[in-house]
Scaffold this active site. Structure first.
Site, PDB file in Angstrom:
ATOM      1  N   GLU A  35      23.524  44.848  28.348  1.00  0.00           N
ATOM      2  CA  GLU A  35      24.629  45.805  28.479  1.00  0.00           C
ATOM      3  C   GLU A  35      25.525  45.785  27.240  1.00  0.00           C
ATOM      4  O   GLU A  35      25.993  46.838  26.781  1.00  0.00           O
ATOM      5  CB  GLU A  35      25.441  45.502  29.737  1.00  0.00           C
ATOM      6  CG  GLU A  35      24.672  45.807  31.017  1.00  0.00           C
ATOM      7  CD  GLU A  35      25.429  45.459  32.278  1.00  0.00           C
ATOM      8  OE1 GLU A  35      25.159  46.092  33.310  1.00  0.00           O
ATOM      9  OE2 GLU A  35      26.286  44.550  32.243  1.00  0.00           O
TER      10      GLU A  35
ATOM     11  N   ASP B 153      28.026  48.440  30.579  1.00  0.00           N
ATOM     12  CA  ASP B 153      27.718  48.661  31.995  1.00  0.00           C
ATOM     13  C   ASP B 153      28.010  50.113  32.387  1.00  0.00           C
ATOM     14  O   ASP B 153      27.213  50.757  33.082  1.00  0.00           O
ATOM     15  CB  ASP B 153      28.546  47.692  32.845  1.00  0.00           C
ATOM     16  CG  ASP B 153      28.378  47.933  34.334  1.00  0.00           C
ATOM     17  OD1 ASP B 153      27.282  47.676  34.856  1.00  0.00           O
ATOM     18  OD2 ASP B 153      29.338  48.401  34.970  1.00  0.00           O
TER      19      ASP B 153
END
Length: 223
Positions: free
Chosen positions: A114, A42
């Site tokens: 991610e 992320d």
């Protein structure tokens, strides 16, 4: 081998496949799962997209850059990438999550993307991870404009088609499931230039239509 096919779709060949295997493992499937990788990925994704936008739009202010980045890194956009790669076929889920259709859930799909970004970073370093994000996003970035980030997917799709003098999309409710306070809508979106029918899912008709429009936009703006 299945993972060979996935790596071709991703456009990246892992030196250490263990990183990829962990990135594909949901927490419901075991202790060595992708939660920590998702946390790291992320941060890398936000930096990579922020860097690309900063360089592409030298006159955009902080608010415009933030809105564009939010559009590109949000769950729905990541889930579209996940579907493009076919991640649902490769993810390892626990029995309960598998039975409930977790491989289709946007939150699980986006987390997996991610985690894969973090896996690439661990496998080959930051420069390669950033380059890979830019490769995946190159068409979406090419279509991005500072004002567009404030527009919803239906509006952006309509403007995309109108700008090319093409017929507007048609939306149709496929089905509605659940009780009145907890409904799930499935809506189809069709456009003349694509044979494929896109199905959006949401907790309201509007959200389902937006989801379907987002998928059409991704199809039109990614190779």
């Amino acid at each position: 081998m299945q993972l060979e096919r996935l790596q071709k779709k991703l456009g990246y060949q892992f030196t250490n496949l263990d990183y990829l295997l962990q990135a594909l493992t949901h927490r419901s499937a075991g202790a060595k799962n992708n939660e920590r990788l998702e946390f790291l990925g992320d941060s890398i994704l936000n930096f990579a997209i922020g860097k690309a936008l900063f360089e592409k739009f030298p006159k955009a202010n902080e608010g415009e850059l933030s809105r564009m980045r939010a559009t590109l890194v949000r769950e729905q956009t990541l889930a579209i990438l996940a579907r493009k790669f076919g991640l649902g076929e490769y993810m390892k889920l626990g029995a309960g999550e598998l039975k409930s259709g977790g491989y289709r859930r946007e939150s699980i799909l986006s987390d997996c993307v991610e985690a894969i970004i973090a896996a690439i970073y661990l496998d080959a370093g930051m420069d390669k991870a950033i380059a890979q994000v830019h490769l995946w996003y190159q068409d979406l970035l090419a279509e991005m404009k500072p004002g567009d980030a404030q527009k919803d997917p239906k509006t952006r799709l309509q403007e995309f088609l109108q700008g090319r003098k093409l017929p507007l999309p048609t939306y149709e409710v496929l089905n509605i499931k659940g009780e009145a306070h907890n409904q799930t809508f499935k809506v189809t979106c069709k456009i003349e230039m694509l044979e494929e029918i896109f199905i959006g899912i949401g907790t309201s008709r509007r959200k389902a239509e937006q989801n379907a429009a987002e998928q059409v936009l991704a199809k039109l703006t990614t190779k």
